[in-house]
Design a protein around this motif. Structure first.
Motif, mmCIF file in Angstrom:
data_model
loop_
_atom_site.group_PDB
_atom_site.id
_atom_site.type_symbol
_atom_site.label_atom_id
_atom_site.label_comp_id
_atom_site.label_asym_id
_atom_site.label_seq_id
_atom_site.Cartn_x
_atom_site.Cartn_y
_atom_site.Cartn_z
ATOM 1 N N ARG A 1 -1.756 4.072 -2.542
ATOM 2 C CA ARG A 1 -0.413 3.876 -1.981
ATOM 3 C C ARG A 1 -0.075 4.947 -0.951
ATOM 4 N NH1 ARG A 1 4.309 6.569 -5.559
ATOM 5 N NH2 ARG A 1 3.191 8.421 -6.265
ATOM 6 N N LEU A 2 0.904 4.616 -0.114
ATOM 7 C CA LEU A 2 1.534 5.595 0.762
ATOM 8 C C LEU A 2 2.830 6.052 0.111
ATOM 9 C CD1 LEU A 2 1.195 3.858 4.258
ATOM 10 C CD2 LEU A 2 -0.332 5.555 3.243
ATOM 11 N N VAL B 1 -9.270 5.915 -0.755
ATOM 12 C CA VAL B 1 -8.983 4.731 -1.576
ATOM 13 C C VAL B 1 -8.088 3.770 -0.802
ATOM 14 C CG1 VAL B 1 -7.933 3.930 -3.724
ATOM 15 C CG2 VAL B 1 -9.297 6.021 -3.718
ATOM 16 N N TRP B 2 -7.081 4.323 -0.137
ATOM 17 C CA TRP B 2 -6.187 3.477 0.672
ATOM 18 C C TRP B 2 -6.974 2.746 1.754
ATOM 19 C CZ3 TRP B 2 -4.813 2.867 5.738
ATOM 20 C CH2 TRP B 2 -3.664 2.097 5.989
ATOM 21 N N TRP B 3 -7.842 3.464 2.429
ATOM 22 C CA TRP B 3 -8.657 2.911 3.513
ATOM 23 C C TRP B 3 -9.513 1.746 3.001
ATOM 24 C CZ3 TRP B 3 -13.282 6.015 5.948
ATOM 25 C CH2 TRP B 3 -13.714 5.385 7.121
ATOM 26 N N ALA B 4 -10.159 1.944 1.866
ATOM 27 C CA ALA B 4 -11.024 0.900 1.312
ATOM 28 C C ALA B 4 -10.212 -0.347 0.976
ATOM 29 C CB ALA B 4 -11.743 1.422 0.073
ATOM 30 N N ARG B 5 -9.052 -0.166 0.368
ATOM 31 C CA ARG B 5 -8.235 -1.337 0.018
ATOM 32 C C ARG B 5 -7.742 -2.063 1.264
ATOM 33 N NH1 ARG B 5 -3.110 -2.432 -0.060
ATOM 34 N NH2 ARG B 5 -2.365 -0.287 -0.062
ATOM 35 N N MET B 6 -7.305 -1.294 2.279
ATOM 36 C CA MET B 6 -6.799 -1.924 3.487
ATOM 37 C C MET B 6 -7.893 -2.703 4.212
ATOM 38 S SD MET B 6 -3.594 -1.793 4.035
ATOM 39 C CE MET B 6 -3.470 -2.109 5.795
ATOM 40 N N GLU B 7 -9.107 -2.152 4.273
ATOM 41 C CA GLU B 7 -10.197 -2.888 4.917
ATOM 42 C C GLU B 7 -10.482 -4.192 4.168
ATOM 43 O OE1 GLU B 7 -12.951 0.107 7.475
ATOM 44 O OE2 GLU B 7 -13.585 -0.242 5.396
ATOM 45 N N PRO C 1 -8.414 6.747 8.428
ATOM 46 C CA PRO C 1 -6.961 6.990 8.487
ATOM 47 C C PRO C 1 -6.623 8.482 8.493
ATOM 48 C CG PRO C 1 -7.585 6.458 6.248
ATOM 49 C CD PRO C 1 -8.851 6.340 7.074
ATOM 50 N N TYR C 2 -6.988 9.163 9.568
ATOM 51 C CA TYR C 2 -6.689 10.593 9.667
ATOM 52 C C TYR C 2 -5.181 10.850 9.595
ATOM 53 C CZ TYR C 2 -11.543 11.025 11.242
ATOM 54 O OH TYR C 2 -12.918 10.979 11.321
ATOM 55 N N TRP C 3 -4.408 9.885 10.047
ATOM 56 C CA TRP C 3 -2.953 10.010 10.043
ATOM 57 C C TRP C 3 -2.372 10.002 8.625
ATOM 58 C CZ3 TRP C 3 -0.709 6.160 7.368
ATOM 59 C CH2 TRP C 3 -1.473 4.992 7.187
ATOM 60 N N ALA C 4 -3.137 9.545 7.641
ATOM 61 C CA ALA C 4 -2.625 9.392 6.278
ATOM 62 C C ALA C 4 -2.783 10.658 5.448
ATOM 63 C CB ALA C 4 -3.320 8.233 5.578
ATOM 64 N N SER C 5 -3.338 11.714 6.044
ATOM 65 C CA SER C 5 -3.436 13.030 5.410
ATOM 66 C C SER C 5 -2.777 14.043 6.338
ATOM 67 C CB SER C 5 -4.903 13.422 5.175
ATOM 68 O OG SER C 5 -5.560 12.494 4.344
ATOM 69 N N VAL C 6 -2.409 15.184 5.780
ATOM 70 C CA VAL C 6 -1.832 16.244 6.604
ATOM 71 C C VAL C 6 -2.868 17.350 6.731
ATOM 72 C CG1 VAL C 6 -0.649 17.342 4.641
ATOM 73 C CG2 VAL C 6 0.168 17.726 6.970
ATOM 74 N N TRP C 7 -3.174 17.754 7.983
ATOM 75 C CA TRP C 7 -4.280 18.648 8.269
ATOM 76 C C TRP C 7 -3.787 20.052 8.580
ATOM 77 C CZ3 TRP C 7 -8.908 16.505 7.214
ATOM 78 C CH2 TRP C 7 -8.942 15.107 7.106
ATOM 79 N N ALA C 8 -4.663 21.009 8.357
ATOM 80 C CA ALA C 8 -4.263 22.418 8.425
ATOM 81 C C ALA C 8 -3.790 22.833 9.813
ATOM 82 C CB ALA C 8 -5.432 23.304 7.987
#
Length: 230
Positions: A28-29, A50-56, A66-73
């Motif tokens: 989930r988001l 997991v989100w990526w796999a379900r969406m595909e 989905p780099y946008w779905a995580s927050v990077w340093a």
């Protein structure tokens, strides 16, 4: 193949469904404060893989990571730097390159930027920026064009978080950043010391201990630099 505008609207609708009906599992988001920048809330994946796999599986086609779905340093450090030093963005025209979630774009808007554009070639990232800007009640325009062979025009401040993640990207991004700086644009980069960072061609302006949210990183805190293109 869908026309670009229709495709963008389709992706926006897909992501809106994910946000409105988020589910309860790891795929989930959820709207959550950013660890190092709690002033900003983002729609992030509980588990991006997991989100990526379900969406595909759901849409029946391959999707970009989905780099946008995580927050990077790097983005967290840049956003923190802009909010702690709002004079860097206040009243200026800001471009957030490879914006991902739009964290840095949102921070620039909160810091008082006159105009903020978030650019990313992933249509899902462009859609995510739209929803994240709305969640933080700021105005951010978006674009999905590949800008790296151009010279940015009408930009006072260019910000780029976590763009030196592989050799190919670094080879394209660095000349673009230096062309922008040569044209008079203030260029700030956020990076946690990745191997493709050309540190000798950038000047360090700040250093932050950023909580680790990335997978496969052993330390709970990463030292992240904010750098300026020379």
């Amino acid at each position: 193949m869908l026309a670009p505008m229709r495709a963008a609207a389709h992706v926006l609708a897909e992501l809106e469904r994910e946000i409105v009906v988020p589910g309860a599992g790891l795929d989930r988001l959820r709207l959550t404060p950013v660890p190092f920048v709690p002033e900003v809330r983002l729609h992030l994946a509980e588990d991006a893989i997991v989100w990526w796999a379900r969406m595909e599986a759901s849409v029946g086609r391959r999707l970009p990571p989905p780099y946008w779905a995580s927050v990077w340093a790097g983005g967290q450090a840049l956003a923190r730097h802009l909010l702690d030093h709002p004079e860097l963005a206040a009243g200026r025209r800001v471009l957030d390159l490879a914006a991902g979630s739009g964290l840095v774009a949102v921070a620039a808007a909160l810091a008082g930027a006159d105009r903020v554009e978030a650019n990313d070639i992933d249509p899902y990232a462009v859609a995510a920026v739209t929803f994240n800007a709305r969640a933080n009640r700021v105005r951010v325009t978006t674009s999905g064009a590949d800008l790296l062979d151009s010279v940015p025009a009408g930009v006072d401040l260019l910000v780029a978080g976590d763009v030196f993640y592989d050799r190919g990207m670094a080879r394209r991004v660095l000349p673009f950043l230096h062309r922008a700086a040569a044209a008079g644009t203030d260029v700030l980069v956020g990076d946690p010391g990745r191997g493709h960072l050309p540190a000798h061609r950038l000047a360090v302006v700040a250093d932050y201990p950023v909580p680790t949210t990335e997978p496969c990183v052993g330390s709970p805190v990463r030292r992240v630099q904010v750098l300026r293109a020379r």
